[in-house]
Motif scaffolding. Structure first.
Motif, short mmCIF file in Angstrom:
data_model
loop_
_atom_site.label_atom_id
_atom_site.label_comp_id
_atom_site.label_asym_id
_atom_site.label_seq_id
_atom_site.Cartn_x
_atom_site.Cartn_y
_atom_site.Cartn_z
N LEU A 11 0.81 -1.22 0.00
CA LEU A 11 0.00 0.00 0.00
C LEU A 11 0.84 1.27 0.00
CD1 LEU A 11 -2.76 -1.05 2.57
CD2 LEU A 11 -2.67 -1.45 0.11
N ASP A 12 2.04 1.20 0.58
CA ASP A 12 2.90 2.38 0.61
C ASP A 12 3.32 2.80 -0.80
OD1 ASP A 12 4.28 -0.09 0.62
OD2 ASP A 12 6.14 0.89 1.19
N LYS A 13 3.47 1.84 -1.70
CA LYS A 13 3.80 2.14 -3.10
C LYS A 13 2.54 2.45 -3.92
CE LYS A 13 7.96 -0.75 -3.21
NZ LYS A 13 8.64 -1.91 -3.85
N ALA A 14 1.43 1.83 -3.56
CA ALA A 14 0.21 1.98 -4.34
C ALA A 14 -0.44 3.35 -4.15
CB ALA A 14 -0.78 0.88 -3.96
N GLU A 15 -0.49 3.84 -2.90
CA GLU A 15 -1.27 5.06 -2.63
C GLU A 15 -0.80 6.28 -3.42
OE1 GLU A 15 -2.83 7.87 1.04
OE2 GLU A 15 -0.94 6.77 1.24
N MET A 32 -6.36 0.47 4.10
CA MET A 32 -5.69 1.27 5.12
C MET A 32 -6.61 1.60 6.29
SD MET A 32 -3.55 3.90 2.64
CE MET A 32 -2.94 4.88 4.00
N GLY A 33 -7.88 1.20 6.18
CA GLY A 33 -8.84 1.50 7.23
C GLY A 33 -9.51 2.85 7.09
N ASN A 80 4.33 -1.67 8.83
CA ASN A 80 4.51 -1.15 7.48
C ASN A 80 3.60 0.04 7.23
OD1 ASN A 80 5.45 -1.15 4.71
ND2 ASN A 80 3.49 -2.04 4.17
N ILE A 81 2.31 -0.10 7.57
CA ILE A 81 1.36 0.99 7.35
C ILE A 81 1.70 2.20 8.22
CG2 ILE A 81 -1.05 1.65 7.73
CD1 ILE A 81 -1.83 -1.10 6.63
N PHE A 82 2.11 1.95 9.47
CA PHE A 82 2.46 3.05 10.36
C PHE A 82 3.72 3.78 9.89
CE2 PHE A 82 0.17 2.19 14.62
CZ PHE A 82 -1.03 2.00 13.94
N SER A 83 4.53 3.12 9.06
CA SER A 83 5.79 3.73 8.63
C SER A 83 5.59 4.87 7.65
CB SER A 83 6.70 2.66 8.01
OG SER A 83 6.20 2.25 6.74
N PHE A 84 4.41 4.94 7.00
CA PHE A 84 4.23 5.99 6.00
C PHE A 84 2.92 6.77 6.16
CE2 PHE A 84 2.06 2.38 4.11
CZ PHE A 84 0.97 2.93 3.45
N GLN A 120 -7.27 6.00 12.39
CA GLN A 120 -8.32 5.40 11.58
C GLN A 120 -8.06 3.91 11.37
OE1 GLN A 120 -8.13 8.26 8.20
NE2 GLN A 120 -10.32 8.43 8.50
N PHE A 121 -6.81 3.56 11.16
CA PHE A 121 -6.46 2.15 10.96
C PHE A 121 -6.79 1.34 12.21
CE2 PHE A 121 -3.59 -1.47 11.21
CZ PHE A 121 -3.73 -2.03 9.97
#
Length: 408
Positions: free
Chosen positions: A130-134, A169-170, A360-364, A372-373
């Motif tokens: 998701l970090d690359k996709a968003e 991502m929530g 991973n999600i919290f990193s970006f 929200q997540f």
């Protein structure tokens, strides 16, 4: 599908005429070859489509070099094909090449460049990155929203891609807004008896299911299924997906018999389609495994769960959310059989993967997005704690319970 089968021999005749009149290395011949490749793609004949696309790309490269719109267009077509085929590394490579060429030719403010961003975002989302996709999906949406001459149908596709990412991502409110916007756009452009509108119903339903609002999901999926039935569009890939998703909703609204019938209908269509439907077949197999587990039919459940797991491990890897959900299902099954050793191994694997994704999600993401997540994504901490405290109170074999308690 029949219309593509009917059209194919006519374009093959055109190819023969062009070869004689303009030569088999002309741009016109390459353009017709591309159309033949698209027909093979629509017919799910992936190898034939790949061969034809590559032939067309070779012609454009010989005539204009790699820094040309024709060459980039064929890279894009190959990327779409490889993504649907499950060849994700090749899909990323060809889409990245198309994007780089289009950036040099047109700069960022161009519809073709936006298309490459959109397609790359979809692949990274498929892979759970998701970090690359968003950022790619957001760039594509903003460009398609503002560039002149870009159709609302293409803008709607970018809305869907970005909504998919926000969902995972929530960020559910943002996702619902984009899904609903897409549904309304497609209704106004195509009407309700059109696959694009039906797809929007299915996608919005998937978010409601993700939020565990299975009643709302069932309503939308039933609408799209009945519309497909009325159109006679009840034998293909989209119909099978619809049946599979509706089966999941029915399972969760307390209609297991209906769910089993729908899932088996979907599975039969996927198996008839063949390898190109392997991803959705795995989803349906996993669904049937969970359905039978819920009915305390563990012997029937296990083969379906393991078949899905094998394919996901090979194609998506062990960190993908689908694979991890399957891991958790197997942990529950073995725990219900009091097979503590196997259940413990699967619970450990599932927890470690959950922890990886959180980090991973919290990193970006910003603090608000982290909130929200945490609020929207249902983690399984209670289940992990329950198992390791109740089933293994004296034999945790070094499993870091302090991580669980701190995470909680």
């Amino acid at each position: 599908q029949s219309q593509y089968e009917t059209a194919l021999p006519y374009f093959e005749q055109v190819a023969a005429i062009l070869a004689k009149t303009k030569g088999s290395n002309s741009d016109d011949f390459a353009g017709n070859t591309f159309i033949i490749g698209q027909l093979y793609y629509k017919l799910k004949q992936n190898k034939a489509s790949e061969k034809t696309y590559l032939a067309a790309r070779d012609i454009y490269e010989k005539n204009h070099g790699k820094l040309s719109s024709g060459y980039a267009g064929m890279c894009n077509a190959l990327g779409v094909l490889y993504n649907d085929w499950g060849k994700y590394e090749q899909a990323i490579q060809t889409h990245e090449e198309a994007r780089a060429v289009r950036l040099k030719l047109f700069t960022r403010h161009n519809a073709s460049y936006a298309q490459s961003c959109n397609n790359l975002a979809a692949i990274y989302w498929n892979l759970g990155q998701l970090d690359k996709a968003e950022p790619l999906a957001l760039e594509a949406k903003l460009l398609r929203e503002t560039l002149p001459g870009v159709g609302r149908d293409l803008y709607a596709i970018s809305c869907v891609n970005l909504a998919n990412i926000y969902r995972d991502m929530g960020k559910f409110d943002a996702a619902i807004e984009l899904y609903t916007q897409t549904k309304n756009i497609r209704d106004s452009i195509f009407g309700r008896k059109h696959e694009a509108y039906l797809e929007s119903c299915d996608i919005l339903a998937s978010l409601y299911a993700y939020r565990k609002d299975y009643v709302a999901a069932e309503k939308l999926l039933t609408e799209s299924k009945l519309l497909r039935d009325s159109m006679g569009a009840n034998t293909g890939f989209a119909y099978a997906q619809n049946c599979s998703n509706l089966a999941s909703a029915c399972m969760n609204t307390g209609h297991p018999a209906t769910a089993e019938k729908l899932a088996k209908t979907a599975l039969a269509i996927f198996e008839k389609i063949g390898p190109t439907a392997n991803a959705d077949r795995a989803i349906t197999q996993n669904l049937l495994g969970n359905l039978f587990y819920g009915e305390h039919k563990n012997e029937a459940a296990l083969p379906y769960l393991l078949k899905a797991r094998t394919w996901w491990k090979k194609s998506l890897g062990t960190l993908h959310p689908f694979y991890n959900a399957n891991t958790l299902s197997l942990a529950r099954l073995y725990s219900s059989q009091n097979n503590i050793k196997k259940a413990g191994a699967y619970y450990r694997e599932a927890f470690n993967t959950d922890l990886y994704h959180v980090r991973n999600i919290f990193s970006f993401t910003a603090e608000k997005e982290k909130e929200q997540f945490v609020k929207n994504i249902q983690d399984n901490t209670d289940e992990y704690l329950s198992f390791f405290y109740k089933k293994l109170p004296k034999n945790n074999k070094g499993f870091p319970l302090y991580i669980l308690t701190n995470n909680k």
